[in-house]
Design an enzyme around this catalytic site. Structure first.
Site, PDB file in Angstrom:
ATOM      1  N   TYR A  26       0.807  -1.219   0.000  1.00  0.00           N
ATOM      2  CA  TYR A  26       0.000   0.000   0.000  1.00  0.00           C
ATOM      3  C   TYR A  26       0.844   1.275   0.000  1.00  0.00           C
ATOM      4  CZ  TYR A  26      -4.507  -2.291   0.467  1.00  0.00           C
ATOM      5  OH  TYR A  26      -5.636  -3.019   0.217  1.00  0.00           O
ATOM      6  N   GLU A 118      -5.655 -28.622  12.031  1.00  0.00           N
ATOM      7  CA  GLU A 118      -5.749 -28.038  10.691  1.00  0.00           C
ATOM      8  C   GLU A 118      -6.781 -26.921  10.612  1.00  0.00           C
ATOM      9  OE1 GLU A 118      -7.273 -29.201   6.181  1.00  0.00           O
ATOM     10  OE2 GLU A 118      -6.980 -30.789   7.659  1.00  0.00           O
ATOM     11  N   ASP A 171      -7.324 -33.478   8.267  1.00  0.00           N
ATOM     12  CA  ASP A 171      -8.251 -34.291   7.488  1.00  0.00           C
ATOM     13  C   ASP A 171      -7.466 -35.362   6.742  1.00  0.00           C
ATOM     14  OD1 ASP A 171     -10.423 -32.855   8.302  1.00  0.00           O
ATOM     15  OD2 ASP A 171     -10.571 -31.635   6.486  1.00  0.00           O
TER      16      ASP A 171
END
Length: 221
Positions: A26, A118, A171
């Site tokens: 920015y 996770e 997972d």
């Protein structure tokens, strides 16, 4: 563009100040065009100079959370207590490297193990179920998906300091395996810093992809 960033880095090092990658973007959006350009240039500079990004006084935005039997003092003297409750503490945005204690010092914990989760939803569910209290003392961390640099630095910092087992709860799919491997082996984009960001002894906890076939678990289950 690289000269622009190098100039900003020089000024920050001289003044002992810090900026995020977002701040740099920015500062001149017309020049850089996109955040990805800034990210790639910073990685190139870090790799070219063979020093970690934090030594350039450039910080990453933190997404991760930590909770459990852990307390520490930040560089500005702020004391942080991560005692597990209904909410977690944001991972510090200025975690120092493993060889220095300038930014995180007085790290204190009686934890017997660290659990990396996770997903944020799973992390919050474990908090609500008082996991850290029932299995105390322990530390629980989440990178909320692909871990950011600060979360990986904190995991490595804790392992170097505490030398306790670290487990991952992911997972049982390719994405979960990928995230676990980032903590354990590192990522391609930060491969030149892998030795300072990874914990090779991390262990997988829970169902493995191979277990689905071995245990005859149908997709409907």
């Amino acid at each position: 563009m690289m000269l622009k960033i190098l100039s900003m880095i020089y000024k920050m090092v001289q003044s002992n100040s810090y900026a995020t990658k977002r701040d740099i973007y920015y500062s001149d959006t017309l020049l850089f065009g996109s955040q990805r350009v800034v990210d790639n240039l910073i990685n190139e500079i870090s790799c070219m100079l063979q020093i970690p990004r934090r030594s350039l006084h450039i910080l990453s935005t933190t997404r991760g959370f930590v909770a459990g039997n852990l307390s520490y003092t930040e560089e500005d003297g702020t004391k942080v207590n991560c005692t597990c409750g209904a909410t977690a503490v944001t991972v510090p945005s200025n975690v120092q490297g493993i060889r220095s204690s300038l930014n995180i010092k007085d790290l204190y914990s009686h934890a017997k193990f660290i659990l990396i989760v996770e997903k944020d939803a799973t992390f919050q569910r474990l908090l609500d179920d008082e996991f850290c209290i029932k299995l105390a003392p322990c530390i629980m961390i989440t990178g909320r998906g692909i871990p950011d640099l600060n979360t990986r630095l904190l995991v490595r910092k804790l392992w170097d300091t505490l030398q306790i087992p670290i487990f991952t709860l992911m997972d049982a799919d390719p994405h979960g395996v990928e995230i676990m491997c980032i903590y354990k082996y590192g990522s391609v984009s930060m491969s030149f810093e892998a030795h300072q960001l990874t914990v090779p002894c991390i262990k997988w906890l829970g169902l493995l992809p191979s277990d689905i076939k071995r245990l005859v678990i149908s997709q409907k289950d």
